[in-house]
Each structure stands twice: as C-alpha cells, then as structure tokens.
Write a protein that holds these residues in place. Structure first.
Motif, PDB file in Angstrom:
ATOM      1  N   ILE A  54       0.832  -1.197   0.000  1.00  0.00           N
ATOM      2  CA  ILE A  54       0.000   0.000   0.000  1.00  0.00           C
ATOM      3  C   ILE A  54       0.870   1.252   0.000  1.00  0.00           C
ATOM      4  O   ILE A  54       0.610   2.214  -0.737  1.00  0.00           O
ATOM      5  N   GLU A  55       1.918   1.251   0.829  1.00  0.00           N
ATOM      6  CA  GLU A  55       2.819   2.399   0.896  1.00  0.00           C
ATOM      7  C   GLU A  55       3.459   2.674  -0.457  1.00  0.00           C
ATOM      8  O   GLU A  55       3.538   3.817  -0.912  1.00  0.00           O
ATOM      9  N   GLN A  56       3.948   1.633  -1.113  1.00  0.00           N
ATOM     10  CA  GLN A  56       4.617   1.813  -2.402  1.00  0.00           C
ATOM     11  C   GLN A  56       3.637   2.247  -3.473  1.00  0.00           C
ATOM     12  O   GLN A  56       3.958   3.099  -4.316  1.00  0.00           O
ATOM     13  N   TYR A  57       2.466   1.648  -3.476  1.00  0.00           N
ATOM     14  CA  TYR A  57       1.475   2.017  -4.486  1.00  0.00           C
ATOM     15  C   TYR A  57       1.045   3.462  -4.310  1.00  0.00           C
ATOM     16  O   TYR A  57       0.785   4.166  -5.292  1.00  0.00           O
ATOM     17  N   SER A  58       0.992   3.923  -3.065  1.00  0.00           N
ATOM     18  CA  SER A  58       0.519   5.284  -2.781  1.00  0.00           C
ATOM     19  C   SER A  58       1.611   6.332  -2.956  1.00  0.00           C
ATOM     20  O   SER A  58       1.350   7.432  -3.456  1.00  0.00           O
ATOM     21  N   ASN A  59       2.842   6.008  -2.538  1.00  0.00           N
ATOM     22  CA  ASN A  59       3.884   7.027  -2.425  1.00  0.00           C
ATOM     23  C   ASN A  59       5.040   6.877  -3.404  1.00  0.00           C
ATOM     24  O   ASN A  59       5.913   7.744  -3.468  1.00  0.00           O
ATOM     25  N   GLY A  60       5.081   5.788  -4.168  1.00  0.00           N
ATOM     26  CA  GLY A  60       6.169   5.631  -5.125  1.00  0.00           C
ATOM     27  C   GLY A  60       7.495   5.319  -4.451  1.00  0.00           C
ATOM     28  O   GLY A  60       7.536   4.794  -3.341  1.00  0.00           O
ATOM     29  N   PHE A  61       8.595   5.666  -5.112  1.00  0.00           N
ATOM     30  CA  PHE A  61       9.916   5.307  -4.607  1.00  0.00           C
ATOM     31  C   PHE A  61      10.722   6.541  -4.195  1.00  0.00           C
ATOM     32  O   PHE A  61      10.401   7.672  -4.581  1.00  0.00           O
ATOM     33  N   ASP A  62      11.755   6.321  -3.428  1.00  0.00           N
ATOM     34  CA  ASP A  62      12.677   7.375  -2.997  1.00  0.00           C
ATOM     35  C   ASP A  62      13.304   8.018  -4.241  1.00  0.00           C
ATOM     36  O   ASP A  62      13.959   7.333  -5.031  1.00  0.00           O
ATOM     37  N   PRO A  63      13.121   9.331  -4.454  1.00  0.00           N
ATOM     38  CA  PRO A  63      13.621   9.968  -5.685  1.00  0.00           C
ATOM     39  C   PRO A  63      15.142   9.907  -5.846  1.00  0.00           C
ATOM     40  O   PRO A  63      15.648  10.102  -6.960  1.00  0.00           O
ATOM     41  N   ARG A  64      15.866   9.633  -4.763  1.00  0.00           N
ATOM     42  CA  ARG A  64      17.325   9.549  -4.898  1.00  0.00           C
ATOM     43  C   ARG A  64      17.754   8.391  -5.788  1.00  0.00           C
ATOM     44  O   ARG A  64      18.834   8.433  -6.393  1.00  0.00           O
ATOM     45  N   TYR A  65      16.920   7.369  -5.898  1.00  0.00           N
ATOM     46  CA  TYR A  65      17.267   6.241  -6.762  1.00  0.00           C
ATOM     47  C   TYR A  65      17.351   6.658  -8.225  1.00  0.00           C
ATOM     48  O   TYR A  65      18.139   6.108  -8.990  1.00  0.00           O
ATOM     49  N   GLU A  66      16.533   7.620  -8.616  1.00  0.00           N
ATOM     50  CA  GLU A  66      16.532   8.036 -10.014  1.00  0.00           C
ATOM     51  C   GLU A  66      17.873   8.651 -10.401  1.00  0.00           C
ATOM     52  O   GLU A  66      18.443   8.338 -11.444  1.00  0.00           O
ATOM     53  N   GLY A  67      18.374   9.543  -9.552  1.00  0.00           N
ATOM     54  CA  GLY A  67      19.673  10.142  -9.821  1.00  0.00           C
ATOM     55  C   GLY A  67      20.792   9.118  -9.770  1.00  0.00           C
ATOM     56  O   GLY A  67      21.743   9.164 -10.566  1.00  0.00           O
ATOM     57  N   PHE A  68      20.675   8.176  -8.845  1.00  0.00           N
ATOM     58  CA  PHE A  68      21.692   7.139  -8.688  1.00  0.00           C
ATOM     59  C   PHE A  68      21.797   6.278  -9.944  1.00  0.00           C
ATOM     60  O   PHE A  68      22.876   6.122 -10.525  1.00  0.00           O
ATOM     61  N   PHE A  69      20.671   5.737 -10.385  1.00  0.00           N
ATOM     62  CA  PHE A  69      20.706   4.868 -11.563  1.00  0.00           C
ATOM     63  C   PHE A  69      20.936   5.664 -12.849  1.00  0.00           C
ATOM     64  O   PHE A  69      21.544   5.164 -13.794  1.00  0.00           O
ATOM     65  N   GLY A  70      20.475   6.907 -12.871  1.00  0.00           N
ATOM     66  CA  GLY A  70      20.754   7.744 -14.031  1.00  0.00           C
ATOM     67  C   GLY A  70      22.240   7.981 -14.212  1.00  0.00           C
ATOM     68  O   GLY A  70      22.720   8.168 -15.336  1.00  0.00           O
ATOM     69  N   SER A  71      23.000   7.933 -13.107  1.00  0.00           N
ATOM     70  CA  SER A  71      24.440   8.172 -13.159  1.00  0.00           C
ATOM     71  C   SER A  71      25.255   6.924 -13.470  1.00  0.00           C
ATOM     72  O   SER A  71      26.316   7.018 -14.085  1.00  0.00           O
ATOM     73  N   ILE A  72      24.789   5.759 -13.051  1.00  0.00           N
ATOM     74  CA  ILE A  72      25.633   4.564 -13.195  1.00  0.00           C
ATOM     75  C   ILE A  72      25.183   3.608 -14.288  1.00  0.00           C
ATOM     76  O   ILE A  72      25.955   2.732 -14.693  1.00  0.00           O
ATOM     77  N   LEU A  73      23.939   3.734 -14.781  1.00  0.00           N
ATOM     78  CA  LEU A  73      23.466   2.802 -15.803  1.00  0.00           C
ATOM     79  C   LEU A  73      24.274   2.917 -17.090  1.00  0.00           C
ATOM     80  O   LEU A  73      24.674   4.011 -17.489  1.00  0.00           O
ATOM     81  N   ASP A  74      24.522   1.797 -17.710  1.00  0.00           N
ATOM     82  CA  ASP A  74      25.086   1.771 -19.054  1.00  0.00           C
ATOM     83  C   ASP A  74      23.931   2.059 -20.008  1.00  0.00           C
ATOM     84  O   ASP A  74      23.116   1.184 -20.303  1.00  0.00           O
ATOM     85  N   HIS A  75      23.846   3.293 -20.479  1.00  0.00           N
ATOM     86  CA  HIS A  75      22.659   3.714 -21.224  1.00  0.00           C
ATOM     87  C   HIS A  75      22.629   3.159 -22.644  1.00  0.00           C
ATOM     88  O   HIS A  75      21.578   3.205 -23.297  1.00  0.00           O
ATOM     89  N   SER A  76      23.756   2.623 -23.127  1.00  0.00           N
ATOM     90  CA  SER A  76      23.738   2.060 -24.482  1.00  0.00           C
ATOM     91  C   SER A  76      22.931   0.768 -24.544  1.00  0.00           C
ATOM     92  O   SER A  76      22.262   0.492 -25.539  1.00  0.00           O
ATOM     93  N   ASN A  77      22.989  -0.033 -23.480  1.00  0.00           N
ATOM     94  CA  ASN A  77      22.210  -1.284 -23.480  1.00  0.00           C
ATOM     95  C   ASN A  77      21.325  -1.425 -22.247  1.00  0.00           C
ATOM     96  O   ASN A  77      20.803  -2.496 -21.978  1.00  0.00           O
ATOM     97  N   ARG A  78      21.191  -0.336 -21.474  1.00  0.00           N
ATOM     98  CA  ARG A  78      20.280  -0.313 -20.330  1.00  0.00           C
ATOM     99  C   ARG A  78      20.549  -1.464 -19.364  1.00  0.00           C
ATOM    100  O   ARG A  78      19.682  -2.295 -19.074  1.00  0.00           O
TER     101      ARG A  78
END
Length: 291
Positions: A54-78
């Motif tokens: 219920i918490e996740q469905y209502s509130n989503g995820f910690d926004p810090r994860y977006e910046g974290f994965f945006g910085s370390i993901l290999d964007h050529s092959n995801r």
C-alpha cells in the motif's frame, strides 16, 4: 472485500503493541522464529507485505534512486555495470520501480529479470543462480509457478481504476493471510536472511562468490543491527579484496556507528570513511569516471 480490509486494519493495529517489547519488527519476527511459532510468523509477514504494498502504491519510490541509476546505468544497453553489486535489507521495491521508470517498463517482474534483481529466498531454493541486486530479506510479493510477483505488479494487473485499489489489496491480503497458497504453487517472498542462514548453506556460497572481488563497499543508511550481525560479518568477510568502506549516514549517527564498527569488526575499522551528506546516494569515482 470490506471484511478483509477491516481484518487487515485490525491485524495492523495490533503490531505496535506486539512489537514494542522487541524494539523493532525484525526482532519480533526473530522471536517468533526462535519459538517456532510459524503460524504467527506467516500472519505477520502477510500483514507486513500488504502494508509495504500500500505504501509503495501510494507514495512511489525514494527519488534519490533516479539520480543514482541515471548516473551509473550503461545507457547504451540499459544494464547495470558489471562491477556493481547491490545488497539491500529493504523489503521495498524502490530499486525495481526506479529502474522500471529508467527503462520505461511497467512490469516489475520484467525489470527484476532484466537487471538481475533476486531474493535470497529464491537463491536458497536454487531457482536462480546469479544476481546483480539481492534482497536479503525478500520483497513485498510472492513467488508462484517459478515467477516472482511483486505486489505492485499484482495490484496493477487487476486494477483498472485510479486511486488506491482497495478491492485488489483486500483480495491479495486474503490470499496471503488465509489461503496460504494451499495448492502448493506459491510462497511469500518476504523471507529473512537469518531463515536462509539457518536452513541452507548453498546460497551463502553463491553470495560469497559474487561479492569476493568487491573493493569499495558503500553502506547507505544502515545501522548494523545486532540481529543481522552474523549475516553482516559473513558478507564483509567474503569481500576478500575490500579496501574501503564508505559509511553514508546522517551526521548525528556517525559517531555511534563508528564506535560500533570498531567493536564488531576491528580488523576493518581503519577502512571506514564517514560520509554525512545524504541528499544523494554516494557513488564511487570509478563508476562515474569511466573512459
């Protein structure tokens, strides 16, 4: 469904008083396991899984994860870099939810398969053999027909209305709390690491093999609680190449944690570097400064 929701609310309201003598929900669960009160342990897991869903469905995820994965993901092959391993004690699915948004996926199970997100429970059963992200205490969901079913997916598949889908949540709670997968085709994916430690040795050998080459360990918001100490020490001992431990916690928690780490793992005390900035997750240079 109304009766099931009322039952869920009743069971949830009991938890503060039940947990109070044990300080944390994890210690309460450990006490139930120690006393072999497996029925109450399963009831507790069903309530906890539903609460996190219920918490996740209502509130989503910690926004810090977006910046974290945006910085370390290999964007050529995801995909996650080959030299990254993530171990988490969290029950939530914030990692999968953030990766789902990054890769434009709607199904968290698909994300878990793509990025190697596993639970220790499935590793202990020999259903998976490798991982990039390992949920040591499992997730809010269940495994059925050799397929992980995060609660978020289950609700989304059944829900066609906006807002919190109470009917779907009630149905899921009833399945966990009452049915117990009576056909033998499923099991809750919230399973504590100490349960796997007591019942199986093979998964720890797999974990040790996967993490033995880690050189830098970043610890984010974790207090090294006593009930996880045996597992924590096994994990750190398996990191044969460990050179540095970055401890990312708020300023007011650093001194106490440094003292604790000097006491429980003195051989690694000189490797610990406190990092009090918590607005973003710390990322080692080698992940950012790639050629």
């Amino acid at each position: 469904s109304r009766a099931l929701l009322m039952e869920y609310c009743t069971e949830l309201s009991k938890l503060p008083d039940l947990v109070a003598p044990y300080a944390t929900i994890d210690l309460y669960a450990r006490w139930l396991q120690t006393n072999r009160d497996f029925r109450r342990l399963d009831d507790f897991k069903a309530v906890l899984i539903t609460f996190f869903a219920i918490e996740q469905y209502s509130n989503g995820f910690d926004p810090r994860y977006e910046g974290f994965f945006g910085s370390i993901l290999d964007h050529s092959n995801r995909k996650l870099p080959d030299d990254v391993v993530i171990l988490t004690w969290n029950y939530d699915q914030h990692i999968a939810m953030a990766l789902a948004r990054a890769g434009q996926h709607s199904d968290l199970n698909e994300v878990m398969q793509k990025y190697g997100i596993r639970t220790l429970w499935r590793l202990s059963k020999g259903q998976v053999s490798d991982f990039k992200v390992l949920h040591l205490n499992g997730i809010a969901g269940f495994n059925a027909r050799a397929c992980d079913r995060p609660m978020h997916d289950y609700i989304g598949d059944r829900c066609h209305t906006r807002g919190i889908p109470l009917d779907e949540i009630a149905y899921f709670f009833g399945m966990l709390f009452h049915d117990r997968f009576s056909g033998g085709e499923g099991q809750m994916l919230l399973g504590y690491a100490w349960e796997a430690l007591e019942d199986h040795e093979t998964p720890w050998e797999k974990v040790a093999t996967r993490i033995q080459g880690i050189e830098e360990l970043v610890v984010i918001g974790y207090s090294f609680p006593d009930f996880n100490r045996l597992v924590d020490l096994k994990l750190i001992a398996a990191m044969k190449g460990l050179k540095r431990i970055v401890l990312q916690v708020p300023t007011d928690a650093i001194d106490g944690l440094l003292i604790k780490l000097r006491m429980i793992m003195p051989e690694n005390a000189d490797k610990v570097i406190p990092y009090p900035l918590t607005r973003e997750f710390y990322i080692p240079n080698q992940l950012l400064l790639r050629s």
